[in-house]
Design a protein around this motif. Structure first.
Motif, short mmCIF file in Angstrom:
data_model
loop_
_atom_site.label_atom_id
_atom_site.label_comp_id
_atom_site.label_asym_id
_atom_site.label_seq_id
_atom_site.Cartn_x
_atom_site.Cartn_y
_atom_site.Cartn_z
N MET A 1 40.68 3.65 38.84
CA MET A 1 41.75 4.48 39.40
C MET A 1 42.78 4.78 38.31
SD MET A 1 44.41 3.63 42.53
CE MET A 1 43.12 3.56 43.77
N LYS A 2 43.25 6.02 38.24
CA LYS A 2 44.22 6.41 37.23
C LYS A 2 45.65 6.01 37.66
CE LYS A 2 41.41 8.39 34.33
NZ LYS A 2 41.20 7.80 32.98
N TYR A 3 46.44 5.66 36.68
CA TYR A 3 47.80 5.23 36.96
C TYR A 3 48.64 6.34 37.59
CZ TYR A 3 49.58 7.70 32.83
OH TYR A 3 49.94 8.67 31.91
N THR A 4 48.32 7.59 37.27
CA THR A 4 49.11 8.70 37.80
C THR A 4 49.00 8.80 39.32
OG1 THR A 4 47.25 10.13 37.23
CG2 THR A 4 49.09 10.09 35.70
N GLN A 5 47.89 8.29 39.89
CA GLN A 5 47.71 8.35 41.33
C GLN A 5 48.66 7.40 42.06
OE1 GLN A 5 43.11 8.12 40.57
NE2 GLN A 5 43.42 8.60 42.71
N VAL A 6 49.05 6.31 41.41
CA VAL A 6 49.89 5.31 42.05
C VAL A 6 51.34 5.44 41.63
CG1 VAL A 6 50.33 2.82 42.21
CG2 VAL A 6 48.00 3.69 42.39
N LEU A 7 51.58 5.61 40.34
CA LEU A 7 52.95 5.68 39.85
C LEU A 7 53.58 7.05 40.11
CD1 LEU A 7 51.84 3.16 38.37
CD2 LEU A 7 53.37 3.72 36.51
N ASN A 8 52.74 8.05 40.32
CA ASN A 8 53.23 9.41 40.58
C ASN A 8 54.15 9.90 39.47
OD1 ASN A 8 53.37 11.81 42.08
ND2 ASN A 8 55.24 11.16 43.13
N ILE A 9 53.75 9.59 38.22
CA ILE A 9 54.50 10.06 37.06
C ILE A 9 53.53 10.78 36.12
CG2 ILE A 9 56.26 8.26 37.18
CD1 ILE A 9 54.79 6.78 34.95
N PRO A 10 53.99 11.79 35.43
CA PRO A 10 53.12 12.49 34.49
C PRO A 10 52.85 11.65 33.26
CG PRO A 10 55.35 13.35 34.34
CD PRO A 10 55.34 12.39 35.48
N PRO A 11 51.73 11.88 32.59
CA PRO A 11 51.46 11.15 31.35
C PRO A 11 52.57 11.37 30.32
CG PRO A 11 49.53 12.38 32.08
CD PRO A 11 50.67 12.84 32.92
N GLY A 12 52.78 10.37 29.48
CA GLY A 12 53.80 10.50 28.44
C GLY A 12 53.86 9.25 27.60
N PRO A 13 54.43 9.35 26.41
CA PRO A 13 54.55 8.20 25.52
C PRO A 13 55.55 7.19 26.06
CG PRO A 13 55.67 10.10 24.57
CD PRO A 13 54.95 10.59 25.78
N ALA A 14 55.23 5.90 25.90
CA ALA A 14 56.04 4.82 26.47
C ALA A 14 56.26 3.73 25.43
CB ALA A 14 55.35 4.25 27.70
N ILE A 15 57.40 3.06 25.53
CA ILE A 15 57.74 2.04 24.53
C ILE A 15 58.58 0.94 25.17
CG2 ILE A 15 59.89 3.14 23.72
CD1 ILE A 15 58.88 2.40 20.82
N CYS A 16 58.43 -0.29 24.67
CA CYS A 16 59.26 -1.41 25.09
C CYS A 16 60.58 -1.35 24.32
CB CYS A 16 58.56 -2.73 24.80
SG CYS A 16 56.99 -2.95 25.66
N TYR A 17 61.67 -1.51 25.06
CA TYR A 17 62.99 -1.40 24.42
C TYR A 17 63.84 -2.61 24.74
CZ TYR A 17 67.85 -0.11 23.61
OH TYR A 17 69.17 -0.11 23.21
N SER A 18 64.31 -3.26 23.69
CA SER A 18 65.30 -4.32 23.78
C SER A 18 66.24 -4.11 22.61
CB SER A 18 64.63 -5.70 23.71
OG SER A 18 65.57 -6.73 23.87
N GLY A 19 67.49 -3.83 22.88
CA GLY A 19 68.40 -3.33 21.84
C GLY A 19 69.25 -4.36 21.15
N PHE A 20 68.88 -5.64 21.20
CA PHE A 20 69.71 -6.69 20.59
C PHE A 20 69.67 -6.60 19.07
CE2 PHE A 20 68.57 -8.34 24.77
CZ PHE A 20 69.82 -8.69 25.26
N ARG A 21 70.86 -6.50 18.51
CA ARG A 21 71.00 -6.35 17.06
C ARG A 21 71.40 -7.68 16.42
NH1 ARG A 21 73.10 -0.26 16.03
NH2 ARG A 21 72.33 0.69 17.96
#
Length: 313
Positions: A1-21
């Motif tokens: 099953m494709k993720y778009t069927q459940v998440l209802n979001i279009p394909p796109g680039p994704a990244i983990c973000y944690s901004g601690f400097r």
């Protein structure tokens, strides 16, 4: 099953973000509004989806910046759940707590699950999916939570918010320990790190694909998302051989990974946006500090230099 069927979001680039400097860490000090804004202006040039790990003041600032600045970013909002059982097998000696600490963690976890629900409802136009925890069931974790409790958390989140719900974990527990959780989550989230498992770069992508498809074939009725995959750029020999990491190798793995995910319609949150000096030991070459596609000073590493030829200040 494709993720778009459940998440209802279009394909796109994704990244983990944690901004601690430098000088910042979970628990405080936290990144400021302007620092988060700087980060998100960098990331919004190339990514559409961010993964956040906890419902802490940092996450609240991220959501506020996205809303106030009108940024075209959607968020997988996670929550960090603390240990509810001792894990005496934790390889670095963590995971052992008093009964009082475990009781406190149980109460805190319930409060944080409620906070996740509140954020999901408050920012329903920004938060596209939620996660009930991160790497809390794998054998080597220092914050072990029984699968039965994770199931409770997922059910609570699903009952009180509208976004699809998952649990983020290394790929291995999905083979056995997390089977009862599969029917409760809306989609499965796996982490895959070939370099932590002593794979060389020529094996990297193929190993990631094996990890992904081994889980996807077990549960063809559930979409599978990769919520962490990356390649470090420095190591001190503790778990990763220094010769097996570099900016050049990170660039190879990243480009191979992104191309495969695009071709096979796999949603993958690359780990991670920026180096985080607070992580791991005090050794400057500790690998936990060196997974970013950007340095801690927000300058692009080799993999990002073509996309970000105008270096950030």
């Amino acid at each position: 099953m494709k993720y778009t069927q459940v998440l209802n979001i279009p394909p796109g680039p994704a990244i983990c973000y944690s901004g601690f400097r430098d000088g910042q860490k979970p628990g405080g000090p936290y990144p400021t509004y302007e620092q988060v804004k700087e980060d998100l202006l960098i990331l919004s040039n190339n990514w559409k989806y961010l993964r956040l790990y906890d419902c802490d003041p940092h996450a609240e600032t991220v959501l506020e910046v996205i809303k106030n600045e009108g940024l075209d970013l959607k968020v997988m909002q996670g929550v960090y759940i603390n240990a509810e059982m001792n894990n005496f097998g934790c390889p670095w000696g963590g995971g052992v707590f008093s009964e009082e600490e475990l009781d406190f963690n149980k109460s805190r976890n319930e409060l944080m699950i409620q906070k996740l629900i509140n954020l999901a409802n408050q920012y329903s136009d920004i938060i596209c999916c939620t996660s009930a925890g991160n790497e809390a069931c794998v054998d080597w974790t220092d914050h072990y939570v029984p699968v039965e409790r994770v199931i409770e958390f997922v059910k609570n989140i699903k009952a009180n918010s509208k976004q699809p719900v998952t649990f983020c974990e290394n790929y291995v527990p999905w083979y056995n320990k997390l089977k009862p959780l599969v029917e409760v989550v809306d989609f499965i989230s796996i982490h895959t790190y070939p370099v932590w498992e002593h794979k060389h770069i020529h094996e990297g992508l193929e190993y990631t694909k094996q990890n992904y498809y081994s889980v996807a074939r077990m549960y063809p009725h559930k979409p599978v998302v990769i919520t962490e995959a990356g390649w470090a750029t420095n190591a001190n020999g503790m778990g990763i051989h220094p010769n097996n990491v570099s900016e050049e190798l990170q660039a190879i793995y990243y480009n191979d990974l992104v191309n495969w995910c695009r071709e096979d319609d796999v949603l993958c949150f690359v780990f991670e946006a920026f180096d985080e000096p607070w992580k791991g030991s005090s050794d400057v070459f500790e690998p936990e500090k060196h997974w970013g596609l950007f340095y801690e000073n927000r300058q692009p590493k080799l993999v990002m230099q073509d996309l970000y030829s105008q270096k950030t200040e």
